[in-house]
Design a protein around this motif. Sequence first.
Motif, PDB file in Angstrom:
ATOM      1  N   UNK A 171       0.845  -1.202   0.000  1.00  0.00           N
ATOM      2  CA  UNK A 171       0.000   0.000   0.000  1.00  0.00           C
ATOM      3  C   UNK A 171       0.876   1.246   0.000  1.00  0.00           C
ATOM      4  N   UNK A 172       2.025   1.171   0.649  1.00  0.00           N
ATOM      5  CA  UNK A 172       2.987   2.267   0.654  1.00  0.00           C
ATOM      6  C   UNK A 172       4.386   1.671   0.697  1.00  0.00           C
ATOM      7  N   UNK A 173       5.298   2.306  -0.015  1.00  0.00           N
ATOM      8  CA  UNK A 173       6.678   1.824  -0.068  1.00  0.00           C
ATOM      9  C   UNK A 173       7.606   3.016  -0.220  1.00  0.00           C
ATOM     10  N   UNK A 174       8.816   2.866   0.254  1.00  0.00           N
ATOM     11  CA  UNK A 174       9.814   3.929   0.161  1.00  0.00           C
ATOM     12  C   UNK A 174      11.145   3.319  -0.252  1.00  0.00           C
ATOM     13  N   UNK A 175      11.884   4.089  -1.024  1.00  0.00           N
ATOM     14  CA  UNK A 175      13.212   3.664  -1.453  1.00  0.00           C
ATOM     15  C   UNK A 175      14.239   4.561  -0.779  1.00  0.00           C
ATOM     16  N   UNK A 176      15.219   3.945  -0.142  1.00  0.00           N
ATOM     17  CA  UNK A 176      16.342   4.650   0.475  1.00  0.00           C
ATOM     18  C   UNK A 176      17.600   4.158  -0.222  1.00  0.00           C
ATOM     19  N   UNK A 177      18.430   5.082  -0.670  1.00  0.00           N
ATOM     20  CA  UNK A 177      19.600   4.690  -1.445  1.00  0.00           C
ATOM     21  C   UNK A 177      20.787   5.589  -1.153  1.00  0.00           C
ATOM     22  N   UNK A 178      21.935   5.094  -1.569  1.00  0.00           N
ATOM     23  CA  UNK A 178      23.178   5.859  -1.498  1.00  0.00           C
ATOM     24  C   UNK A 178      24.135   5.259  -2.519  1.00  0.00           C
ATOM     25  N   UNK A 179      25.137   5.983  -2.864  1.00  0.00           N
ATOM     26  CA  UNK A 179      26.148   5.479  -3.789  1.00  0.00           C
ATOM     27  C   UNK A 179      27.283   4.897  -2.951  1.00  0.00           C
ATOM     28  N   UNK A 180      27.865   3.773  -3.414  1.00  0.00           N
ATOM     29  CA  UNK A 180      28.938   3.207  -2.606  1.00  0.00           C
ATOM     30  C   UNK A 180      30.163   2.805  -3.393  1.00  0.00           C
ATOM     31  N   UNK A 181      30.207   2.965  -4.680  1.00  0.00           N
ATOM     32  CA  UNK A 181      31.439   2.846  -5.449  1.00  0.00           C
ATOM     33  C   UNK A 181      32.139   1.503  -5.417  1.00  0.00           C
TER      34      UNK A 181
END
Length: 154
Positions: free
Chosen positions: A134-144
């Motif tokens: 019903x609800x979703x969130x994306x959390x991200x970062x770059x890590x090389x």
Amino acid sequence: MTNSIRDACTTEVLLVTGSNTTEAHPVIALEMKAAVRTRGTKLILVDPREIELAKFAAMHLRHHPGTDTAVFNAMAKVILDEGLENKSFVEARTENLEAYRESLAACTAEWAEKVSGVPAEQIRAAARLYAQAKSAAIFWAMFGLGTPLQKRLD
């Protein structure tokens, strides 16, 4: 990240990719872990590393470094092929969906498995879990880490 810290507390599904959140953002990680423990939030972790959040993940997709795009393209293809997209949202807020759909034609879960090392069934299951929330969130970062996808395909 593109979401607020509050989103970690209020969504049904969290997708975290390329972020050792516990080390880099400990307050957010505490909120994520609390959501999993107390609210039944499902965490999908897309990261080649066995980081602390993996202990809390409903699914941990451990792709070869540098191949996360293949996993996400295959997830998008599953969502579109199975009609799991939020049609009213897409219709109201996007354009050129058919061109995007066509760009994903070769991005099957089996293709992504060959490229990324993530089993096709895990990719499909993650796509369905994310899309059906019903609800979703994306959390991200770059890590090389790792090599670019193009080098893995050569």
